[in-house]
Design an enzyme around this catalytic site. Structure first.
Site, mmCIF file in Angstrom:
data_model
loop_
_atom_site.group_PDB
_atom_site.id
_atom_site.type_symbol
_atom_site.label_atom_id
_atom_site.label_comp_id
_atom_site.label_asym_id
_atom_site.label_seq_id
_atom_site.Cartn_x
_atom_site.Cartn_y
_atom_site.Cartn_z
ATOM 1 C CG HIS A 54 0.708 6.235 13.195
ATOM 2 N ND1 HIS A 54 -0.207 7.311 13.272
ATOM 3 C CD2 HIS A 54 1.540 6.857 13.777
ATOM 4 C CE1 HIS A 54 0.603 8.394 12.992
ATOM 5 N NE2 HIS A 54 1.840 8.104 13.282
ATOM 6 C CE1 TYR A 78 -7.766 6.958 9.807
ATOM 7 C CE2 TYR A 78 -9.607 7.403 7.420
ATOM 8 C CZ TYR A 78 -7.967 6.802 8.152
ATOM 9 O OH TYR A 78 -7.226 6.276 7.283
ATOM 10 N N PRO A 130 -10.493 5.767 -0.738
ATOM 11 C CG PRO A 130 -9.376 7.858 -1.239
ATOM 12 C CD PRO A 130 -10.811 6.942 -1.789
ATOM 13 C CE LYS A 136 -7.645 -2.715 4.690
ATOM 14 N NZ LYS A 136 -6.833 -1.794 5.581
ATOM 15 C CE1 TYR A 189 -7.576 3.631 8.999
ATOM 16 C CE2 TYR A 189 -5.577 2.203 9.990
ATOM 17 C CZ TYR A 189 -6.353 3.050 8.576
ATOM 18 O OH TYR A 189 -6.299 4.880 8.290
HETATM 19 P P1 RFL Z 1 -0.328 2.560 -10.088
HETATM 20 O O1 RFL Z 1 0.190 3.155 -8.008
HETATM 21 O O2 RFL Z 1 -1.544 3.287 -10.302
HETATM 22 O O3 RFL Z 1 0.368 2.232 -11.334
HETATM 23 C C1 RFL Z 1 0.267 2.280 -12.581
HETATM 24 C C2 RFL Z 1 1.268 2.581 -13.042
HETATM 25 O O4 RFL Z 1 0.531 1.974 -14.587
HETATM 26 C C3 RFL Z 1 1.430 2.683 -15.099
HETATM 27 N N1 RFL Z 1 0.590 2.730 -16.870
HETATM 28 C C4 RFL Z 1 1.607 2.284 -17.544
HETATM 29 N N2 RFL Z 1 2.485 1.172 -18.447
HETATM 30 C C5 RFL Z 1 2.516 1.428 -19.398
HETATM 31 N N3 RFL Z 1 1.493 1.077 -20.557
HETATM 32 C C6 RFL Z 1 0.968 1.601 -19.844
HETATM 33 N N4 RFL Z 1 -0.288 1.309 -20.623
HETATM 34 C C7 RFL Z 1 -0.200 1.964 -18.456
HETATM 35 N N5 RFL Z 1 -1.057 2.865 -18.239
HETATM 36 C C8 RFL Z 1 -0.857 3.056 -16.548
HETATM 37 C C9 RFL Z 1 0.973 4.128 -14.258
HETATM 38 O O5 RFL Z 1 1.775 5.206 -14.957
HETATM 39 C C10 RFL Z 1 1.848 3.958 -13.097
HETATM 40 O O6 RFL Z 1 2.347 4.028 -13.183
HETATM 41 O O7 RFL Z 1 -1.547 1.451 -9.402
HETATM 42 P P2 RFL Z 1 -0.664 0.368 -8.659
HETATM 43 O O8 RFL Z 1 0.720 -0.240 -8.379
HETATM 44 O O9 RFL Z 1 -1.797 -1.454 -8.950
HETATM 45 O O10 RFL Z 1 -1.153 0.333 -6.918
HETATM 46 C C11 RFL Z 1 -1.811 1.054 -6.934
HETATM 47 C C12 RFL Z 1 -2.217 2.463 -5.954
HETATM 48 O O11 RFL Z 1 -0.825 2.908 -5.847
HETATM 49 C C13 RFL Z 1 -3.146 3.174 -4.761
HETATM 50 O O12 RFL Z 1 -4.119 1.871 -4.386
HETATM 51 C C14 RFL Z 1 -2.987 3.643 -4.000
HETATM 52 O O13 RFL Z 1 -2.456 4.553 -3.930
HETATM 53 C C15 RFL Z 1 -4.128 3.744 -3.607
HETATM 54 N N6 RFL Z 1 -4.550 4.711 -2.606
HETATM 55 C C16 RFL Z 1 -4.822 4.250 -0.537
HETATM 56 N N7 RFL Z 1 -3.863 2.925 -0.435
HETATM 57 C C17 RFL Z 1 -3.564 2.557 0.475
HETATM 58 O O14 RFL Z 1 -3.019 1.588 0.627
HETATM 59 N N8 RFL Z 1 -3.625 3.713 1.486
HETATM 60 C C18 RFL Z 1 -3.422 4.660 1.586
HETATM 61 O O15 RFL Z 1 -3.583 5.652 2.318
HETATM 62 C C19 RFL Z 1 -3.608 5.373 0.457
HETATM 63 N N9 RFL Z 1 -4.480 6.529 -0.024
HETATM 64 C C20 RFL Z 1 -4.642 5.846 -1.526
HETATM 65 C C21 RFL Z 1 -4.866 7.224 -0.955
HETATM 66 C C22 RFL Z 1 -4.587 6.808 -3.264
HETATM 67 C C23 RFL Z 1 -4.882 8.051 -3.516
HETATM 68 N N10 RFL Z 1 -5.730 8.372 -4.798
HETATM 69 C C24 RFL Z 1 -5.206 9.309 -5.704
HETATM 70 C C25 RFL Z 1 -5.894 7.811 -5.994
HETATM 71 C C26 RFL Z 1 -4.934 8.528 -1.339
HETATM 72 C C27 RFL Z 1 -5.385 8.782 -2.350
HETATM 73 C C28 RFL Z 1 -5.378 10.268 -2.863
HETATM 74 C C1 PHB Z 2 -2.757 8.840 2.783
HETATM 75 O O1 PHB Z 2 -2.296 9.631 4.479
HETATM 76 O O2 PHB Z 2 -2.402 10.011 2.013
HETATM 77 C C2 PHB Z 2 -3.781 8.212 3.466
HETATM 78 C C3 PHB Z 2 -3.823 7.936 5.333
HETATM 79 C C4 PHB Z 2 -4.883 6.991 5.675
HETATM 80 C C5 PHB Z 2 -5.973 6.780 4.871
HETATM 81 C C6 PHB Z 2 -6.069 7.615 3.223
HETATM 82 C C7 PHB Z 2 -4.981 8.083 2.608
HETATM 83 O O3 PHB Z 2 -7.170 6.117 5.198
#
Ligand code: RFL
Ligand code: PHB
Length: 391
Positions: free
Chosen positions: A74, A202, A294, A298, A386
């Site tokens: 994109h 957005y 989110p 980031k 971004y």
């Molecule tokens: P994770 O992915 O939470 O993984 C951590 C893992 O550790 C396990 N765990 C354990 N294992 C053993 N013993 C324990 N006591 C444990 N406790 C936990 C868990 O089961 C899990 O598998 O962390 P990690 O690897 O640091 O990754 C971070 C990302 O997952 C997170 O920052 C992103 O998902 C955030 N996020 C977004 N980030 C972006 O860069 N771009 C996006 O578009 C974006 N959209 C989002 C998002 C997060 C969202 N939610 C649901 C929080 C959209 C959403 C809706």
């Molecule tokens: C997503 O596609 O899940 C998404 C994209 C952009 C954001 C947050 C989540 O800022």
């Protein structure tokens, strides 16, 4: 049973798997302990936008083959203010695109390359506890298949997300943390329909924020701002689609295609930083150390940045015993984390509706968004952040 490894990694999310694979490619062994099943970890719908730095980390991990084939590139985003859409061109402003590829796919790709190379990922490892973190031989205890086990390691990488055990293993008097909780949540949903536009939309609207994102040209991922205590059951599919359509300025569904939802969830919004990213031989990375709302996309990208610095530190250590990079890890990671925190907070403030009582603040945020949409300088700052600041 006690096993030794060089780096014990807690958590098999993107941070833990990236680290394990990059260490492996540099001749450093690790064991990954994950509380959940592999299917659960790979089925979690989360991030969708990768900065170039995160894509490069996947390439460095030899895990980018499918990403390179299937991702979307994109060159900009659209911002809708009260239903009027305007494009911000990253290509024109900063010359760098972002990549659309689901976190679930990234996690699958990393697990496959790691396991194919004989990697040791122990899913369903429960009751993980960390010991001796201030010694040079930390220990990790856990239970697997009903049996208590122990790993000794040179280092422990806490990649276990916001609710993990690693951060909580640091003594409270050593923890330096900062937090802000926002008075709203995101209702996220997925549907097997083409997204309304080629790029993300957005939207700021008096009814609240909306985001139209995607996982592919045929799969939409959309979000709307809701109140954090609103039951998910109150949101029927029809109501969700209606709300998205109104907020992006498409009340007659001219561009928004609807269909049955295949996922629906609620995400609370918070900013959190644990500045104690190192305690003795424990290093925190990714969501274990910081959470961003989110809106700026980031979270995953910060996790990749942390792993860049941490893997470099560990590689330097094992190459010749130097600790200079490991000693700089927290400071380097935090410098980037705080800039992404600022950007995520700013995007969140500009695009959401705060409480009606916050009238002055709402007007200021709206004025700032109007200014941003009218100023090339302001749009350049948005685009630069971004697409991702350099490592
Ligand atoms: P994770 O992915 O939470 O993984 C951590 C893992 O550790 C396990 N765990 C354990 N294992 C053993 N013993 C324990 N006591 C444990 N406790 C936990 C868990 O089961 C899990 O598998 O962390 P990690 O690897 O640091 O990754 C971070 C990302 O997952 C997170 O920052 C992103 O998902 C955030 N996020 C977004 N980030 C972006 O860069 N771009 C996006 O578009 C974006 N959209 C989002 C998002 C997060 C969202 N939610 C649901 C929080 C959209 C959403 C809706
Ligand atoms: C997503 O596609 O899940 C998404 C994209 C952009 C954001 C947050 C989540 O800022």
């Amino acid at each position: 049973m006690t096993t030794h490894t060089q780096v014990a990694i807690i958590g098999a999310g993107p941070s833990g798997l990236l680290l394990s694979q990059i260490l492996h490619l540099n001749g450093i062994d690790s064991i990954v302990l994950e509380r959940k099943t592999r299917a659960y970890v790979e089925g979690r719908v989360r991030a969708g936008i990768m900065e170039q730095g995160a894509v490069d980390m996947m390439r460095q991990a030899n895990a980018a083959e499918r990403l390179d084939r299937e991702c979307l590139t994109h060159d900009g985003i659209e911002i809708a203010l009260d239903g009027r859409r305007q494009r911000i061109s990253f290509q024109d402003l900063v010359g760098t695109p972002v990549t659309v590829y689901g976190q679930a796919e990234m996690t699958k790709d990393l697990a496959i390359v790691r396991l194919t190379a004989g990697g040791d990922i122990r899913y369903e490892a429960t009751d993980v506890s960390l010991h001796g973190l201030e010694t040079d031989r930390p220990r990790v205890r856990f239970v697997k298949d009903g049996a208590a086990e122990e790993i000794t390691a040179d280092f422990v990488a806490g990649c276990d997300g916001f609710h993990g055990v690693s951060r909580h293993s640091i003594p409270a008097d050593k923890l330096v943390t900062f937090e802000r909780v926002y008075p709203f949540a995101w209702l996220g949903m997925m549907a097997e329909v083409p997204p309304p536009s080629d790029e993300l939309i957005y939207a700021r609207h008096e009814r609240g924020f909306a985001l139209c994102s995607m996982r592919s040209r045929t799969r939409s991922r959309h979000y709307i701002q809701v109140s954090p205590d609103e039951p998910l059951e109150d949101w029927s599919e029809d109501r969700i689609w209606q709300e998205i359509a109104i907020r992006i300025g498409d009340p007659r569904f001219e561009i928004l295609e609807t269909g049955p939802l295949i996922e629906k969830s609620l995400t609370p919004m918070r900013s959190f930083v644990c500045e104690t990213m190192r305690f003795g031989r424990l290093f925190l990375a990714g969501d274990a150390a910081h959470i961003v709302p989110p809106t700026g996309a980031k979270g995953l990208n910060l996790a990749a940045g942390d792993i860049h610095y941490l893997s470099e530190g560990l590689i330097e250590f094992y190459a010749g015993g130097q600790t200079a990079k490991l000693d700089r890890y927290a400071a380097q990671a935090l410098a980037r984390v705080w800039k992404a925190q600022r950007f995520s907070w700013w995007m969140t403030s500009l695009l959401h509706n705060f409480d009606a009582a916050e009238g002055f603040q709402n007007r200021i945020h709206r004025a700032e968004l109007e200014y941003t949409l009218s100023s090339r300088a302001a749009q350049t700052a948005l685009a630069e952040n971004y697409v991702g600041l350099p490592y």
